[in-house]
Design a protein around this motif. Sequence first.
Motif, mmCIF file in Angstrom:
data_model
loop_
_atom_site.group_PDB
_atom_site.id
_atom_site.type_symbol
_atom_site.label_atom_id
_atom_site.label_comp_id
_atom_site.label_asym_id
_atom_site.label_seq_id
_atom_site.Cartn_x
_atom_site.Cartn_y
_atom_site.Cartn_z
ATOM 1 N N PRO A 28 -19.387 -66.343 -77.815
ATOM 2 C CA PRO A 28 -20.018 -67.570 -78.173
ATOM 3 C C PRO A 28 -21.938 -67.237 -78.259
ATOM 4 O O PRO A 28 -22.508 -67.954 -79.261
ATOM 5 N N VAL A 29 -22.284 -66.218 -77.812
ATOM 6 C CA VAL A 29 -23.514 -65.861 -78.139
ATOM 7 C C VAL A 29 -23.774 -65.361 -79.635
ATOM 8 O O VAL A 29 -24.534 -65.641 -80.356
ATOM 9 N N ARG A 30 -22.844 -64.609 -80.028
ATOM 10 C CA ARG A 30 -22.828 -63.952 -81.292
ATOM 11 C C ARG A 30 -22.501 -65.055 -82.419
ATOM 12 O O ARG A 30 -23.264 -65.139 -83.428
ATOM 13 N N GLU A 31 -21.687 -65.874 -82.220
ATOM 14 C CA GLU A 31 -21.234 -67.387 -82.886
ATOM 15 C C GLU A 31 -22.577 -68.040 -83.028
ATOM 16 O O GLU A 31 -22.838 -68.534 -84.254
ATOM 17 N N GLU A 32 -23.380 -68.329 -81.945
ATOM 18 C CA GLU A 32 -24.696 -69.330 -82.046
ATOM 19 C C GLU A 32 -25.535 -68.593 -82.787
ATOM 20 O O GLU A 32 -26.247 -69.241 -83.691
ATOM 21 N N ALA A 33 -25.902 -67.112 -82.534
ATOM 22 C CA ALA A 33 -26.859 -66.455 -83.272
ATOM 23 C C ALA A 33 -26.474 -66.412 -84.655
ATOM 24 O O ALA A 33 -27.331 -66.485 -85.550
ATOM 25 N N GLU A 34 -25.290 -66.320 -85.228
ATOM 26 C CA GLU A 34 -24.593 -66.171 -86.675
ATOM 27 C C GLU A 34 -25.058 -67.736 -87.257
ATOM 28 O O GLU A 34 -25.785 -67.604 -88.381
ATOM 29 N N GLN A 35 -24.864 -68.699 -86.568
ATOM 30 C CA GLN A 35 -25.100 -69.948 -87.082
ATOM 31 C C GLN A 35 -26.568 -70.240 -87.219
ATOM 32 O O GLN A 35 -26.952 -70.889 -88.149
ATOM 33 N N SER A 36 -27.379 -69.738 -86.045
ATOM 34 C CA SER A 36 -28.780 -69.962 -86.063
ATOM 35 C C SER A 36 -29.334 -69.316 -87.461
ATOM 36 O O SER A 36 -30.268 -69.466 -88.159
ATOM 37 N N PHE A 76 -35.161 -69.833 -83.737
ATOM 38 C CA PHE A 76 -33.513 -69.475 -83.584
ATOM 39 C C PHE A 76 -32.824 -69.624 -82.449
ATOM 40 O O PHE A 76 -32.017 -69.327 -82.413
ATOM 41 N N VAL A 77 -33.472 -70.011 -81.524
ATOM 42 C CA VAL A 77 -32.848 -70.102 -79.919
ATOM 43 C C VAL A 77 -33.000 -71.520 -79.491
ATOM 44 O O VAL A 77 -34.005 -72.133 -79.396
ATOM 45 N N ARG A 78 -31.914 -72.285 -79.318
ATOM 46 C CA ARG A 78 -31.720 -73.529 -79.091
ATOM 47 C C ARG A 78 -31.570 -73.468 -77.540
ATOM 48 O O ARG A 78 -31.070 -72.993 -76.643
ATOM 49 N N PRO A 79 -32.892 -74.378 -76.860
ATOM 50 C CA PRO A 79 -32.936 -74.369 -75.443
ATOM 51 C C PRO A 79 -31.867 -75.066 -74.790
ATOM 52 O O PRO A 79 -31.261 -75.719 -75.367
ATOM 53 N N GLY A 80 -31.346 -73.835 -73.834
ATOM 54 C CA GLY A 80 -30.119 -74.411 -72.938
ATOM 55 C C GLY A 80 -28.839 -73.954 -73.691
ATOM 56 O O GLY A 80 -27.580 -74.153 -73.150
ATOM 57 N N GLY A 81 -28.806 -73.311 -74.713
ATOM 58 C CA GLY A 81 -27.700 -72.810 -75.504
ATOM 59 C C GLY A 81 -27.163 -71.659 -74.936
ATOM 60 O O GLY A 81 -27.755 -70.939 -73.957
ATOM 61 N N ALA A 82 -26.084 -71.097 -75.417
ATOM 62 C CA ALA A 82 -25.485 -69.638 -74.950
ATOM 63 C C ALA A 82 -26.555 -68.343 -75.263
ATOM 64 O O ALA A 82 -26.615 -67.686 -74.437
ATOM 65 N N PRO A 118 -32.472 -43.049 -74.903
ATOM 66 C CA PRO A 118 -32.882 -41.840 -75.645
ATOM 67 C C PRO A 118 -31.778 -41.730 -77.140
ATOM 68 O O PRO A 118 -32.139 -41.214 -78.068
ATOM 69 N N ASP A 119 -30.659 -42.402 -76.664
ATOM 70 C CA ASP A 119 -29.682 -42.424 -77.739
ATOM 71 C C ASP A 119 -29.565 -43.741 -78.345
ATOM 72 O O ASP A 119 -29.517 -43.909 -79.875
ATOM 73 N N VAL A 120 -29.158 -44.895 -77.757
ATOM 74 C CA VAL A 120 -29.367 -46.218 -78.227
ATOM 75 C C VAL A 120 -30.227 -47.151 -77.576
ATOM 76 O O VAL A 120 -30.777 -46.813 -76.573
ATOM 77 N N ARG A 121 -30.562 -48.346 -78.267
ATOM 78 C CA ARG A 121 -31.089 -49.397 -77.572
ATOM 79 C C ARG A 121 -30.320 -50.678 -77.304
ATOM 80 O O ARG A 121 -29.338 -50.764 -78.314
ATOM 81 N N THR A 122 -30.372 -51.428 -76.368
ATOM 82 C CA THR A 122 -29.584 -52.592 -75.911
ATOM 83 C C THR A 122 -30.617 -53.782 -76.132
ATOM 84 O O THR A 122 -31.548 -53.884 -75.710
ATOM 85 N N PRO A 123 -30.395 -54.465 -77.327
ATOM 86 C CA PRO A 123 -31.289 -55.597 -77.564
ATOM 87 C C PRO A 123 -31.300 -56.788 -77.016
ATOM 88 O O PRO A 123 -30.110 -57.307 -76.399
ATOM 89 N N LEU A 124 -32.452 -57.467 -77.048
ATOM 90 C CA LEU A 124 -32.491 -58.689 -76.378
ATOM 91 C C LEU A 124 -31.545 -59.609 -77.203
ATOM 92 O O LEU A 124 -31.127 -60.731 -76.336
ATOM 93 N N HIS A 125 -31.572 -59.611 -78.466
ATOM 94 C CA HIS A 125 -31.188 -60.723 -79.329
ATOM 95 C C HIS A 125 -29.948 -59.999 -80.102
ATOM 96 O O HIS A 125 -30.292 -58.745 -80.450
ATOM 97 N N PRO A 126 -29.015 -60.495 -80.336
ATOM 98 C CA PRO A 126 -28.106 -59.980 -81.386
ATOM 99 C C PRO A 126 -28.822 -59.503 -82.623
ATOM 100 O O PRO A 126 -29.760 -60.124 -83.186
ATOM 101 N N PRO A 127 -28.091 -58.445 -83.312
ATOM 102 C CA PRO A 127 -28.820 -57.875 -84.450
ATOM 103 C C PRO A 127 -28.744 -58.976 -85.632
ATOM 104 O O PRO A 127 -29.711 -58.690 -86.750
ATOM 105 N N VAL A 128 -27.984 -59.651 -85.877
ATOM 106 C CA VAL A 128 -27.986 -60.720 -86.791
ATOM 107 C C VAL A 128 -29.571 -61.482 -86.626
ATOM 108 O O VAL A 128 -29.762 -61.881 -87.846
ATOM 109 N N LEU A 129 -29.890 -61.538 -85.557
ATOM 110 C CA LEU A 129 -31.497 -62.266 -85.560
ATOM 111 C C LEU A 129 -32.289 -60.971 -85.546
ATOM 112 O O LEU A 129 -33.370 -61.232 -86.201
ATOM 113 N N SER A 130 -32.185 -60.147 -84.556
ATOM 114 C CA SER A 130 -33.263 -59.171 -84.109
ATOM 115 C C SER A 130 -33.461 -58.285 -85.447
ATOM 116 O O SER A 130 -34.742 -57.773 -85.700
#
Length: 498
Positions: free
Chosen positions: A36-44, A104-110, A125-137
Amino acid sequence: MPTRQLHLAQAGPAEVADALAALRAEIGVPAMFPTPVREEAEQSAADGGSALGGKGRKGRQDRRDVELVTIDPPGSMDLDQAVHVASSGRGYIVRYAIADVAAFVRPGGALDAETHRRGTTVYGPDVRTPLHPPVLSEGAASLLPDEDRPAVLWTIGLDADGEITSSSVTRATVRSRARLTYGEVQGQLDAGTASDSLALLADVGRLRQERERDRGGVSLEVPEQEIVPGPDGSFALELRRTLPVEGWNAQISLLTGIVAAAMMREAGVGLLRTLPPADDRDVARLRRTAAALGIDWPDEVSYAQLVPTLESRRPAHAAFLAEATSLFRGAGYLAFGVPGPDGGPPVALPADARHAAIAAEYAHVTAPLRRLADRYATEVCLAHAAGKEPPAWVTEALPGLPETMAAASRTAGAFERGCVDVVEAALLSGREGQVFDGVVVDVRGDGDAGGPQRGEVMLREPAVRARIEGAELPLGERVRATLAEASVPDRRVLFTLG
């Protein structure tokens, strides 16, 4: 807050990569974004940033005329900031565009809920774990070059000495002209081929560093360390020294945070980044670390006076700067002008809520793609600049943000400490039984039931800080430490006195 910047070479040792993956799972660093988070980010992203109402450039100043550029490490795609500096005739005009993540972030959304769960981007050291999905960040919200982007544009006036004379902030549409690296900009500055804006950035950066020293502040230039395999199967750390432009560019972010804090104090509501003065015990421990690394730190010289004399390209200095991040313990956030715990009276802002390292009141507003708090602090400033009250979704969230960010910081800090343990174990693996020169920098208690004392030793070469045990550990003195254990899977290094 500076952190240890460790990087694993592309062809890094599998044992280290496996240990980092296990550490990530153990600490609970988030992995994949829920569907649901990925889908919302993609729509945004497809909507072009209309989460706050209106689509495209509606309600924004059109500032695509400003020739902004981003300056980041090579390969960066999550571009929070773009800068342009001009002369005003009597000083400077700094324009700093920040990714408008709130668009890009709807208050109260997923997506909103997931960012509150994460709190911050976690760097490994190897990868980063992002706060927002890459489609946005790394896409629609990132200030990528040659793309129209929604942004929050700060305009700050400075006099000829770099002192703040004016400030404003508004939503705008911007278009970055180039994605530059620190190395590229430093090369242009050194060769005299940099644009007028970049040359003025260097001038402003130097002036703001002078003003910082005048205030009693200090900025750490912590170099990135890369763990690389050697030809004989051993591992080594290679340093990427920090460049002058990195410090100058950082001053633009600090400048904006100082301006934002002043706006929020004027508004009577907001979220400040705070740091108490360093504990005397931590400073004393750092002095012992300096001695271990062969760094001359006279008693009459303060920490703030010492740091500007250090060079990150020198291994001992780089190790000291990395250890100096320990003085930043206790950093936190202060929400004020909003109800206190359990709906109590509004939290009052103290007369002095300074960040001790910056030596000024300060707010996080320049990295919203990577820090949750920045999105909320920015909205307070935008509302105040427009003569309005902050939105309800902001004021309702402010009271809980300090603890949300504290929890995220604990997770990131635990991961960072574990990463250092992995890297140091890899450096020393296979050298059990060898004797190293070092200094005991910390002693904990008197031992259990007649057992050995436990403490920490700082080696001179390699610059490793690790556990040490012995019958009597001589605090602050040079010792010969024998490596008893170095286990990458267990993230454990242990020395004994002898």
